[in-house]
Design a protein around this motif. Structure first.
Motif, PDB file in Angstrom:
ATOM      1  N   ARG A 125       0.848  -1.186   0.000  1.00 47.02           N
ATOM      2  CA  ARG A 125       0.000   0.000   0.000  1.00 47.02           C
ATOM      3  C   ARG A 125       0.885   1.237   0.000  1.00 47.02           C
ATOM      4  O   ARG A 125       1.859   1.301   0.746  1.00 47.02           O
ATOM      5  N   ALA A 126       0.545   2.227  -0.807  1.00 43.96           N
ATOM      6  CA  ALA A 126       1.373   3.429  -0.947  1.00 43.96           C
ATOM      7  C   ALA A 126       0.879   4.540  -0.026  1.00 43.96           C
ATOM      8  O   ALA A 126      -0.318   4.774   0.081  1.00 43.96           O
ATOM      9  N   SER A 127       1.846   5.237   0.636  1.00 45.53           N
ATOM     10  CA  SER A 127       1.417   6.323   1.526  1.00 45.53           C
ATOM     11  C   SER A 127       2.526   7.289   1.938  1.00 45.53           C
ATOM     12  O   SER A 127       2.242   8.409   2.327  1.00 45.53           O
ATOM     13  N   GLY A 128       3.805   6.891   1.898  1.00 44.99           N
ATOM     14  CA  GLY A 128       4.815   7.632   2.627  1.00 44.99           C
ATOM     15  C   GLY A 128       5.833   8.401   1.815  1.00 44.99           C
ATOM     16  O   GLY A 128       5.542   8.953   0.750  1.00 44.99           O
ATOM     17  N   TYR A 129       7.064   8.422   2.339  1.00 46.25           N
ATOM     18  CA  TYR A 129       8.182   9.168   1.772  1.00 46.25           C
ATOM     19  C   TYR A 129       8.924   8.335   0.711  1.00 46.25           C
ATOM     20  O   TYR A 129       8.539   7.196   0.410  1.00 46.25           O
ATOM     21  N   THR A 130      10.051   8.913   0.177  1.00 48.93           N
ATOM     22  CA  THR A 130      10.808   8.282  -0.901  1.00 48.93           C
ATOM     23  C   THR A 130      12.276   8.126  -0.488  1.00 48.93           C
ATOM     24  O   THR A 130      13.156   8.837  -0.997  1.00 48.93           O
ATOM     25  N   PRO A 131      12.571   7.192   0.410  1.00 45.25           N
ATOM     26  CA  PRO A 131      13.964   6.984   0.847  1.00 45.25           C
ATOM     27  C   PRO A 131      14.721   6.043  -0.098  1.00 45.25           C
ATOM     28  O   PRO A 131      15.031   4.890   0.237  1.00 45.25           O
ATOM     29  N   ILE A 132      15.028   6.528  -1.308  1.00 46.83           N
ATOM     30  CA  ILE A 132      15.636   5.675  -2.329  1.00 46.83           C
ATOM     31  C   ILE A 132      16.997   5.158  -1.876  1.00 46.83           C
ATOM     32  O   ILE A 132      17.318   3.971  -2.034  1.00 46.83           O
ATOM     33  N   ALA A 133      17.828   6.024  -1.323  1.00 48.79           N
ATOM     34  CA  ALA A 133      19.183   5.604  -0.919  1.00 48.79           C
ATOM     35  C   ALA A 133      19.116   4.463   0.086  1.00 48.79           C
ATOM     36  O   ALA A 133      19.826   3.455  -0.030  1.00 48.79           O
ATOM     37  N   ARG A 134      18.250   4.611   1.078  1.00 49.08           N
ATOM     38  CA  ARG A 134      18.118   3.562   2.101  1.00 49.08           C
ATOM     39  C   ARG A 134      17.586   2.275   1.484  1.00 49.08           C
ATOM     40  O   ARG A 134      18.013   1.174   1.847  1.00 49.08           O
ATOM     41  N   ALA A 135      16.679   2.400   0.532  1.00 49.86           N
ATOM     42  CA  ALA A 135      16.125   1.210  -0.127  1.00 49.86           C
ATOM     43  C   ALA A 135      17.194   0.467  -0.921  1.00 49.86           C
ATOM     44  O   ALA A 135      17.226  -0.771  -0.941  1.00 49.86           O
ATOM     45  N   LEU A 136      18.078   1.203  -1.577  1.00 51.26           N
ATOM     46  CA  LEU A 136      19.155   0.557  -2.333  1.00 51.26           C
ATOM     47  C   LEU A 136      20.103  -0.196  -1.398  1.00 51.26           C
ATOM     48  O   LEU A 136      20.525  -1.323  -1.699  1.00 51.26           O
ATOM     49  N   ARG A 137      20.442   0.417  -0.266  1.00 52.91           N
ATOM     50  CA  ARG A 137      21.299  -0.278   0.706  1.00 52.91           C
ATOM     51  C   ARG A 137      20.624  -1.550   1.213  1.00 52.91           C
ATOM     52  O   ARG A 137      21.264  -2.604   1.338  1.00 52.91           O
ATOM     53  N   THR A 138      19.321  -1.450   1.487  1.00 53.51           N
ATOM     54  CA  THR A 138      18.580  -2.608   1.995  1.00 53.51           C
ATOM     55  C   THR A 138      18.535  -3.723   0.961  1.00 53.51           C
ATOM     56  O   THR A 138      18.693  -4.911   1.295  1.00 53.51           O
ATOM     57  N   ALA A 139      18.326  -3.350  -0.305  1.00 48.69           N
ATOM     58  CA  ALA A 139      18.279  -4.357  -1.370  1.00 48.69           C
ATOM     59  C   ALA A 139      19.631  -5.034  -1.527  1.00 48.69           C
ATOM     60  O   ALA A 139      19.722  -6.270  -1.650  1.00 48.69           O
ATOM     61  N   ALA A 140      20.703  -4.242  -1.522  1.00 47.81           N
ATOM     62  CA  ALA A 140      22.044  -4.812  -1.694  1.00 47.81           C
ATOM     63  C   ALA A 140      22.420  -5.738  -0.547  1.00 47.81           C
ATOM     64  O   ALA A 140      23.161  -6.717  -0.736  1.00 47.81           O
ATOM     65  N   ALA A 141      21.917  -5.453   0.649  1.00 46.12           N
ATOM     66  CA  ALA A 141      22.224  -6.297   1.804  1.00 46.12           C
ATOM     67  C   ALA A 141      21.669  -7.710   1.641  1.00 46.12           C
ATOM     68  O   ALA A 141      22.136  -8.648   2.300  1.00 46.12           O
ATOM     69  N   GLU A 142      20.687  -7.867   0.772  1.00 48.39           N
ATOM     70  CA  GLU A 142      20.115  -9.189   0.507  1.00 48.39           C
ATOM     71  C   GLU A 142      20.922  -9.978  -0.517  1.00 48.39           C
ATOM     72  O   GLU A 142      20.708 -11.174  -0.690  1.00 48.39           O
ATOM     73  N   LEU A 143      21.827  -9.310  -1.226  1.00 50.85           N
ATOM     74  CA  LEU A 143      22.560  -9.941  -2.326  1.00 50.85           C
ATOM     75  C   LEU A 143      23.921 -10.449  -1.864  1.00 50.85           C
ATOM     76  O   LEU A 143      24.503  -9.921  -0.913  1.00 50.85           O
ATOM     77  N   PRO A 144      24.454 -11.451  -2.542  1.00 49.77           N
ATOM     78  CA  PRO A 144      25.782 -11.967  -2.182  1.00 49.77           C
ATOM     79  C   PRO A 144      26.873 -10.934  -2.466  1.00 49.77           C
ATOM     80  O   PRO A 144      26.708 -10.061  -3.322  1.00 49.77           O
ATOM     81  N   THR A 145      27.992 -11.039  -1.760  1.00 46.89           N
ATOM     82  CA  THR A 145      29.113 -10.105  -1.939  1.00 46.89           C
ATOM     83  C   THR A 145      30.315 -10.795  -2.569  1.00 46.89           C
ATOM     84  O   THR A 145      31.458 -10.372  -2.375  1.00 46.89           O
TER      85      THR A 145
END
Length: 558
Positions: free
Chosen positions: A129-149
């Motif tokens: 559901r859509a409602s809030g802010y646009t924290p793109i930088a934080r979202a990218l960090r969160t996505a990368a944390a799920e990926l292998p290094t």
């Protein structure tokens, strides 16, 4: 401009990887072949914008609904078992000032990276559901944390309708993530975004070797999200702004800073990686793949015109070329005046028939004109030959028509057409000279918009002299209620009793003497404003009613 074609040679030997890119860059004009379903693909984290602006109802429908539908379409195409995860931001707070601190932390791992289960992740997408802010930088960090290094190939696909609203520069974060995840590619899709947001999304993508794409409606979003499955094909496709990391509007120096083997000069056509890049001064204004071209949505040589219309809307303009083909310009990026210029064969506006045989991306989008749709009747060419799609209903004997006045038609957009041939009772609205001026093909008055016919007259010598008018009058009109009107070319008319100073300009369908009337001091009977063209219509007995003109017809020599 003085354009010279420059064939480029590289200053150094290309590596194998470089050679693959050279071949792919402009040489992938095929259809929409999908990746093999029986093989998994590299890990993918999908990041969806669920900020408050995604509730805007212009996709058509809410933007978030279009984004969720596109995400589910992408999931449906991925091989079962491929490692896929889902991130969303803006789902847990509002977007008021008081909620900003919490909103800028509002990033959710909706589904961690795991083997794809289509039904499960589709359900996860539905619950966003859509409602809030646009924290793109934080979202990218969160996505990368799920990926292998481990340096393996992996990707993040970000769909957003705006720029980061929380302060941390996403482009800097993308560059940092590329250092910790060398195999990472971030592809970004701007959904109904403006130039500022697009520049930010371009920076994110280019920091990791990805692509940035814009989408203006739900169908484009779905097609362009699917395009991210195949990075090689996406890099070789014309987006709404450019090709790979080269965008229209860039200067020659900016391109050369990215690609040292891109050698050219101002006002030239540079042939590089099997594409023609045209410069006006030192600014890039068009990209033409030499294999015919392919858009990011999968429109390619051999695609049907109606498929392009389905994605981009009706052509902004069409031009019939000397060889009988039709060039149609579709909207690629309205804000930046970029269009897809498509050469077509068999084109018809009725049902948008035809096949595409070449695609060019260019700074060529005509400005949107507020007013009626324009149809140009190019029945005969300048040499007097009847054009494809037209036929001659009958040929009349000598001395039936006198066109000796020989001035350019007031209905014409080009020279080579005459009007006011006598007698006016013959109802010849416009005539094209043929047989070295001994005869003329004439457009006869029609009762319906699709009832146009040509008749051939042997006439006094016909020579269309002079330039066409600076502002032509329509030879026919279609009004907002479907009424069809054709131009008056003489005759004795009365006047409406309610407006004795009015004269008639067009005779209209509808029974009786239904006509367009206006003050005798006007030139065309049409009121042309920045918002609409209007006319006053009625019979001599009145009353007159104001109607909006929806279609205008002109004539021209092909």
């Amino acid at each position: 401009m003085d354009i010279r074609k420059l064939r480029l040679t590289t200053a150094r030997r290309l590596s194998l990887i470089g050679l693959v890119f050279v071949l792919a860059a402009c040489n992938n004009g095929g259809g929409s072949a999908r990746p093999a379903q029986n093989a998994t693909q590299p890990p993918l984290m999908l990041v969806l914008d669920a900020s408050g602006s995604m509730t805007t109802d212009d996709a058509p429908g809410p933007r978030i609904d279009a984004a969720k539908s596109a995400a589910k379409a992408l999931v449906a195409e991925l091989p079962q078992g491929s490692p896929v995860g889902l991130i969303a931001y803006g789902t847990s707070t509002g977007n008021s000032d008081a909620e900003k601190e919490a909103g800028c932390r509002d990033v959710s791992v909706v589904s961690g990276l795991r083997p794809l289960d289509r039904a499960r992740i589709a359900g996860d997408i539905d619950r966003i559901r859509a409602s809030g802010y646009t924290p793109i930088a934080r979202a990218l960090r969160t996505a990368a944390a799920e990926l292998p290094t481990d340096g393996s190939a992996q990707s993040v696909v970000l769909v957003s309708d705006g720029e980061d609203t929380c302060g941390e520069p996403p482009c800097d974060v993308a560059a940092e993530l590329k250092q910790t995840h060398p195999g990472l590619t971030i592809n970004t899709i701007g959904f109904r975004t403006g130039q500022t947001a697009n520049r930010a999304l371009i920076c994110i993508a280019e920091a990791t070797g990805g692509i940035q794409i814009t989408a203006d409606n739900a169908k484009q979003l779905a097609a362009r999200l699917l395009a991210t499955r195949d990075s090689t094909k996406a890099q070789a496709s014309l987006t709404s702004t450019g090709l790979a990391d080269i965008h229209l509007g860039m200067t020659l120096a900016e391109i050369q800073a990215k690609h040292s083997d891109f050698v050219g000069t101002a006002n030239s056509v540079v042939i590089w990686r099997d594409c023609e890049f045209t410069f006006d001064g030192d600014t890039l204004v068009s990209i033409a793949p030499r294999n015919g071209g392919r858009t990011i949505d999968g429109i390619h040589v051999g695609s049907l015109v109606r498929e392009a219309v389905d994605l981009y809307g009706e052509p902004r303009s069409t031009t019939i070329e000397a060889d009988g083909s039709t060039t149609a310009i579709f909207i690629a990026n309205e804000e930046e005046e970029v269009g897809y210029r498509m050469s077509t064969t068999g084109y018809s506006a009725d049902g948008f028939a035809g096949t595409i045989n070449k695609i060019i991306l260019c700074k060529c989008l005509p400005k949107k004109v507020v007013g009626p749709k324009t149809v140009t009747l190019t029945a005969v060419d300048a040499s007097g030959s009847v054009q494809p799609g037209w036929s001659v209903a009958r040929t009349l004997g000598p001395n039936n028509l006198d066109c000796s006045y020989n001035h350019s038609s007031r209905f014409a957009l080009t020279s080579g057409v005459v009007s006011d041939c006598a007698p006016t009772a013959m109802d010849a609205l416009a005539c094209w000279p043929t047989d070295s001026g001994a005869s003329a093909y004439c457009l006869m008055r029609a009762k319906e918009p699709n009832d146009w016919q040509l008749e051939k007259f042997t006439s006094t010598p016909v020579v269309a002299t002079g330039a066409p008018p600076a502002v032509a009058d329509p030879v026919a009109l279609v009004l907002d209620d479907g009424t069809f009107c054709t131009a008056r070319i003489g005759g004795s008319w009365g006047y409406p009793k309610t407006n004795p100073d009015y004269v008639g300009f067009y005779i209209c369908s509808g029974g009786g003497f239904n006509a367009v009337w206006a003050d005798r001091g006007t030139t065309s009977g049409i009121t042309r404003s920045s918002t609409a063209w209007t006319v006053e219509v009625g019979s001599e007995s009145g009353p007159l009613t104001t109607h909006t003109v929806t279609v205008v017809y002109y004539v021209a020599a092909a």
